[in-house]
Design a protein around this motif. Structure first.
Motif, mmCIF file in Angstrom:
data_model
loop_
_atom_site.group_PDB
_atom_site.id
_atom_site.type_symbol
_atom_site.label_atom_id
_atom_site.label_comp_id
_atom_site.label_asym_id
_atom_site.label_seq_id
_atom_site.Cartn_x
_atom_site.Cartn_y
_atom_site.Cartn_z
ATOM 1 N N LEU A 306 0.833 -1.211 0.000
ATOM 2 C CA LEU A 306 0.000 0.000 0.000
ATOM 3 C C LEU A 306 0.864 1.256 0.000
ATOM 4 O O LEU A 306 0.531 2.242 -0.649
ATOM 5 C CB LEU A 306 -0.957 -0.012 1.197
ATOM 6 C CG LEU A 306 -2.122 -0.998 1.077
ATOM 7 C CD1 LEU A 306 -2.952 -1.005 2.339
ATOM 8 C CD2 LEU A 306 -2.998 -0.657 -0.126
ATOM 9 N N THR A 309 2.404 1.417 -3.661
ATOM 10 C CA THR A 309 1.514 1.928 -4.709
ATOM 11 C C THR A 309 1.292 3.429 -4.522
ATOM 12 O O THR A 309 1.141 4.154 -5.496
ATOM 13 C CB THR A 309 0.159 1.182 -4.736
ATOM 14 O OG1 THR A 309 -0.338 1.030 -3.410
ATOM 15 C CG2 THR A 309 0.301 -0.195 -5.361
ATOM 16 N N ARG A 320 -1.058 5.628 5.226
ATOM 17 C CA ARG A 320 -0.507 4.290 4.985
ATOM 18 C C ARG A 320 0.854 4.120 5.652
ATOM 19 O O ARG A 320 1.216 3.033 6.060
ATOM 20 C CB ARG A 320 -0.408 4.031 3.484
ATOM 21 C CG ARG A 320 -1.774 3.970 2.811
ATOM 22 C CD ARG A 320 -1.673 3.580 1.351
ATOM 23 N NE ARG A 320 -2.977 3.561 0.727
ATOM 24 C CZ ARG A 320 -3.200 3.341 -0.579
ATOM 25 N NH1 ARG A 320 -2.164 3.118 -1.374
ATOM 26 N NH2 ARG A 320 -4.413 3.341 -1.065
ATOM 27 N N PHE A 391 5.902 0.654 -6.612
ATOM 28 C CA PHE A 391 5.271 -0.558 -7.081
ATOM 29 C C PHE A 391 4.248 -0.153 -8.142
ATOM 30 O O PHE A 391 3.249 0.475 -7.848
ATOM 31 C CB PHE A 391 4.603 -1.194 -5.869
ATOM 32 C CG PHE A 391 3.980 -2.506 -6.135
ATOM 33 C CD1 PHE A 391 4.309 -3.229 -7.249
ATOM 34 C CD2 PHE A 391 3.061 -3.025 -5.250
ATOM 35 C CE1 PHE A 391 3.735 -4.439 -7.486
ATOM 36 C CE2 PHE A 391 2.473 -4.231 -5.484
ATOM 37 C CZ PHE A 391 2.805 -4.948 -6.604
ATOM 38 N N HIS A 393 2.325 -0.551 -12.274
ATOM 39 C CA HIS A 393 1.683 -1.465 -13.213
ATOM 40 C C HIS A 393 2.712 -2.388 -13.866
ATOM 41 O O HIS A 393 2.453 -3.560 -14.086
ATOM 42 C CB HIS A 393 0.965 -0.679 -14.315
ATOM 43 C CG HIS A 393 -0.339 -0.129 -13.871
ATOM 44 N ND1 HIS A 393 -1.440 -0.920 -13.679
ATOM 45 C CD2 HIS A 393 -0.717 1.126 -13.547
ATOM 46 C CE1 HIS A 393 -2.447 -0.171 -13.266
ATOM 47 N NE2 HIS A 393 -2.033 1.080 -13.185
ATOM 48 N N VAL A 396 3.482 -5.795 -12.245
ATOM 49 C CA VAL A 396 2.541 -6.882 -12.511
ATOM 50 C C VAL A 396 2.775 -7.444 -13.906
ATOM 51 O O VAL A 396 2.831 -8.656 -14.120
ATOM 52 C CB VAL A 396 1.084 -6.394 -12.340
ATOM 53 C CG1 VAL A 396 0.111 -7.513 -12.707
ATOM 54 C CG2 VAL A 396 0.840 -5.931 -10.912
ATOM 55 N N SER B 392 -3.500 -8.547 -9.529
ATOM 56 C CA SER B 392 -3.654 -8.140 -10.925
ATOM 57 C C SER B 392 -3.313 -6.677 -11.144
ATOM 58 O O SER B 392 -3.049 -5.922 -10.221
ATOM 59 C CB SER B 392 -5.105 -8.361 -11.334
ATOM 60 O OG SER B 392 -5.922 -7.418 -10.664
ATOM 61 N N HIS B 393 -3.340 -6.285 -12.394
ATOM 62 C CA HIS B 393 -3.166 -4.871 -12.743
ATOM 63 C C HIS B 393 -4.142 -3.994 -11.969
ATOM 64 O O HIS B 393 -3.810 -2.908 -11.534
ATOM 65 C CB HIS B 393 -3.402 -4.666 -14.240
ATOM 66 C CG HIS B 393 -2.230 -5.069 -15.063
ATOM 67 N ND1 HIS B 393 -1.070 -4.340 -15.090
ATOM 68 C CD2 HIS B 393 -2.025 -6.122 -15.862
ATOM 69 C CE1 HIS B 393 -0.196 -4.925 -15.889
ATOM 70 N NE2 HIS B 393 -0.756 -6.027 -16.374
ATOM 71 N N TYR B 395 -5.248 -4.256 -9.084
ATOM 72 C CA TYR B 395 -4.851 -3.949 -7.715
ATOM 73 C C TYR B 395 -4.053 -2.650 -7.671
ATOM 74 O O TYR B 395 -4.284 -1.781 -6.831
ATOM 75 C CB TYR B 395 -4.006 -5.081 -7.111
ATOM 76 C CG TYR B 395 -3.465 -4.671 -5.769
ATOM 77 C CD1 TYR B 395 -4.255 -4.776 -4.631
ATOM 78 C CD2 TYR B 395 -2.201 -4.112 -5.639
ATOM 79 C CE1 TYR B 395 -3.785 -4.349 -3.397
ATOM 80 C CE2 TYR B 395 -1.726 -3.678 -4.417
ATOM 81 C CZ TYR B 395 -2.521 -3.803 -3.306
ATOM 82 O OH TYR B 395 -2.060 -3.360 -2.089
ATOM 83 N N VAL B 396 -3.109 -2.537 -8.598
ATOM 84 C CA VAL B 396 -2.273 -1.330 -8.621
ATOM 85 C C VAL B 396 -3.133 -0.112 -8.940
ATOM 86 O O VAL B 396 -3.022 0.935 -8.296
ATOM 87 C CB VAL B 396 -1.130 -1.477 -9.641
ATOM 88 C CG1 VAL B 396 -0.325 -0.188 -9.724
ATOM 89 C CG2 VAL B 396 -0.225 -2.640 -9.256
ATOM 90 N N THR B 397 -4.002 -0.256 -9.899
ATOM 91 C CA THR B 397 -4.858 0.867 -10.280
ATOM 92 C C THR B 397 -5.695 1.335 -9.095
ATOM 93 O O THR B 397 -5.737 2.517 -8.761
ATOM 94 C CB THR B 397 -5.808 0.446 -11.427
ATOM 95 O OG1 THR B 397 -5.000 -0.012 -12.504
ATOM 96 C CG2 THR B 397 -6.663 1.617 -11.879
ATOM 97 N N ASN B 399 -5.254 0.907 -5.891
ATOM 98 C CA ASN B 399 -4.515 1.456 -4.765
ATOM 99 C C ASN B 399 -3.713 2.700 -5.090
ATOM 100 O O ASN B 399 -3.398 3.492 -4.219
ATOM 101 C CB ASN B 399 -3.631 0.387 -4.133
ATOM 102 C CG ASN B 399 -4.462 -0.490 -3.230
ATOM 103 O OD1 ASN B 399 -4.981 -0.013 -2.234
ATOM 104 N ND2 ASN B 399 -4.640 -1.738 -3.622
#
Lengths: 404, 404
Positions: A306, A309, A320, A391, A393, A396, B392-393, B395-397, B399
């Motif tokens: 967290l 990102t 965070r 971290f 895109h 991933v 997945s992608h 998740y990054v988006t 967060n």
């Protein structure tokens, strides 16, 4: 997308050491992927290895061979880790050592094998065996830069570092190369590093030095004891230049610092080239009751997905940071005494949002490519720091498509 | 993109409990975000709370108020966590309780406050205070489904579960709602769960039951003691139906199992709705020397970003499974005794690739939306399991853009 790694400079030659990189087609690619390093007689070698219970076959063999005390060659392949490959994996690693021994006219126990790449597949042994004599014919003192490229896997850039210092009127050179790019949880990425000097260093001194250097560098980007199946860091003292340095002397202190600096520069280069990384962040913890708790908090912050990102989004979501600090499991931590700074900007004061803080200040720091997060725990005099990256895109994408 | 959560069913009414959800504009959105739950006199309430050192203001206040032993109301807001908000945060939480007490004619110490959302920002107190009397007027027994929606944050779906069982000739109902969606590292996502039954359960029994239920459910998707600033799980026994159940009776055993099942269904729904999740995976560890080591290995596998990105890619990169097992820090683990199965397909035998295994078999399992990874450690009789999802992608988006 990776951060700019310090400009790729030509590494110095290290008397007593020759290298060759050749394309062995370990994967279906067009590049050098097999590195042979030959050491003149008299070189001293020390190393640290992964503590993963599934340590790879080459690690098992290298740990055995380094005990010979007379290592004369290293063989590194990229593209296949030879890990979780059972008895056949061990046999393959031994076969590689035998081929190197034949080519260089030394004993197999004088060869250290290393592999990095996909786990659980057998080495394309014949192609490696074919490549070894070819490499042996091409050994050269100025092979360091090519070597740094040959050991890459998902790295986007070769990682090199060097120093030259004068000791007792003589020039001493230090050259280092490294690979390793998986950064969201660094303990899962294979990290290989090779640092060499032409100084003469006695074996016990060298053994201590590699531990100290790794503690100050690669273990600041990873968790002690939590490593990939193939990690290794090797320190070589060829002894080709000058007399053995006295471990108590000021000269040795300077040499030691220069060697540690090369390790740190390589470790930082690995973070900067973290998979998909766009930011390089130092997490500094001060006011800790112990070194151990400072590192624990630093890793909790620096490895939180967290937080990472938020770094990627240039979003100073300091809540965070606070949550990660609270999760470090520090007994008796008084949240009301915690202060957090983004570079010089105080964002958390006494556990809450600092009165002077504005979102604009936070954004101006978080949008920089490099900055420092400082967490003061307000409970002691100890401090420690680690290095991390964001971290994105791309992380991933890289990891979801690694084997395709 | 999230997995289909079990069909949203209408929750049963629980005699003795009324609920109301209203839009308080806690964020700039058009939806209910404030939930008021009113309990008739005689209800018993037990709860587990976060162990994060930075526990949020409402948690501090709720822990204090639950000691009253006569809880009559819960207030939950979504959109703002009221965490890391210092003394003012505590005062805000108390002000909320006072407003509820006034509206319902009870004591402030009989109100438990809960918040979930962004950390480090003060509550929009006035809007909440305005919403409370409005909610108090709208309390209704069939408010459960609306309640499940009101407490959502990044959840894509409301999470509900229910059971109806017969105890001593009487129908006993159990209804549960939950929220919580950050799944790459579940310890960082705020998880709130409220489970209620109309059975009469004595306080000591209820206190034990909530611990057991959480251990079997929410703690299988998170690490004990490593929780967000706001986590809470509340178990309510309104006692409106039937006599108190004897803790030694078979009836109680059945009631207990039904309550635990509701918790498990909610916990699994949270995993299935994990941020960006496309797969629901059970990680089962067998042959462990202890329950503790089984859980340790299961979490190491289930929380590894490299494993989770491989799940997302439907790539049976079993080397990453092996690496994660080896990283669990199990003393004396013999890699040569480890076997790994993907559903019924054996992929690792005695620490290496199983002879019978084909990549196609692995892909056919990994491409399913739900499957089980079983790791047999070959060193004992203990087994445990956890539930996880892929990474997945999205998740990054989610967060990286959470606050925008």
């Amino acid at each position: 997308m990776a951060l700019t790694v310090m400009s790729e400079h030509s590494l110095p030659q290290i008397p007593g050491i020759r290298l060759a990189s050749v394309p062995a087609k370990i994967k279906n690619w067009e590049r050098d992927d097999l590195l042979l390093v030959a050491l003149d007689e008299g070189a001293r070698v020390s190393a640290t290895f992964t503590q993963n219970a599934f340590c790879a076959a080459p690690v098992t063999v290298a740990k055995e061979h380094i005990k010979s005390g007379t290592v004369r060659a290293l063989l590194v392949n990229a593209g296949n880790a030879n890990a979780a490959t059972g008895e056949r994996g061990i046999a393959d690693a031994r076969a590689c050592c035998e081929a190197v021994a034949t080519a260089l006219n030394i004993q197999p126990s004088q060869v250290l094998p290393f592999s990095t790449g996909v786990i659980g597949e057998h080495l394309p042994l014949q192609r490696i065996l074919d490549g070894i004599p070819q490499a042996a014919e091409q050994l050269r003192a100025d092979g360091w830069d090519a070597a740094a490229r040959a050991i890459m896997t998902t790295d986007t850039k070769p990682k090199t570092a060097s120093r030259t210092i004068e000791v007792a009127g003589e020039q001493i050179r230090i050259a280092g190369i490294a690979k390793g790019a998986g950064m969201i949880q660094p303990n899962m990425a294979t990290m290989l590093a090779y640092v060499a000097t032409d100084a003469a260093i006695a074996q016990p001194l060298l053994d201590t030095l590699v531990q100290e250097a790794v503690a100050a560098s690669f273990n600041r980007i990873s968790i002690d004891g939590d490593t990939s199946t193939n990690d290794a860091c090797v320190l070589i003292a060829s002894g080709a230049t000058g007399q053995a340095v006295d471990g108590q002397s000021e000269d040795f202190a300077r040499l030691k610092q220069a060697i540690i600096d090369v390790h740190i520069e390589l470790a930082q280069a690995i973070v900067k080239d973290g998979e998909g990384a766009t930011k390089f962040v130092t997490v500094q913890v001060t006011g800790a009751a112990s070194i151990q708790e400072a590192l624990r908090v630093a890793f909790e912050v620096g490895e939180s997905p967290l937080v990472k990102t938020a770094l990627y989004a240039s979003d100073p979501n300091w809540g965070r940071l606070v949550m990660a600090v609270g999760n470090a499991g520090i007994d008796g931590l008084d949240a009301g005494k915690v202060n957090i700074f983004l570079d010089d900007v105080q964002v958390v004061q006494d556990g809450g949002r600092a009165g002077s803080y504005t979102e604009e200040q936070g954004e101006s720091v978080f949008s920089k490519p490099e900055f420092t997060i400082t967490v003061d725990l307000g409970r002691g005099e100890c401090q420690e720091h680690i290095w991390t990256c964001d971290f994105s895109h791309d992380y991933v994408t890289i990891n979801a498509e690694y084997r395709t």
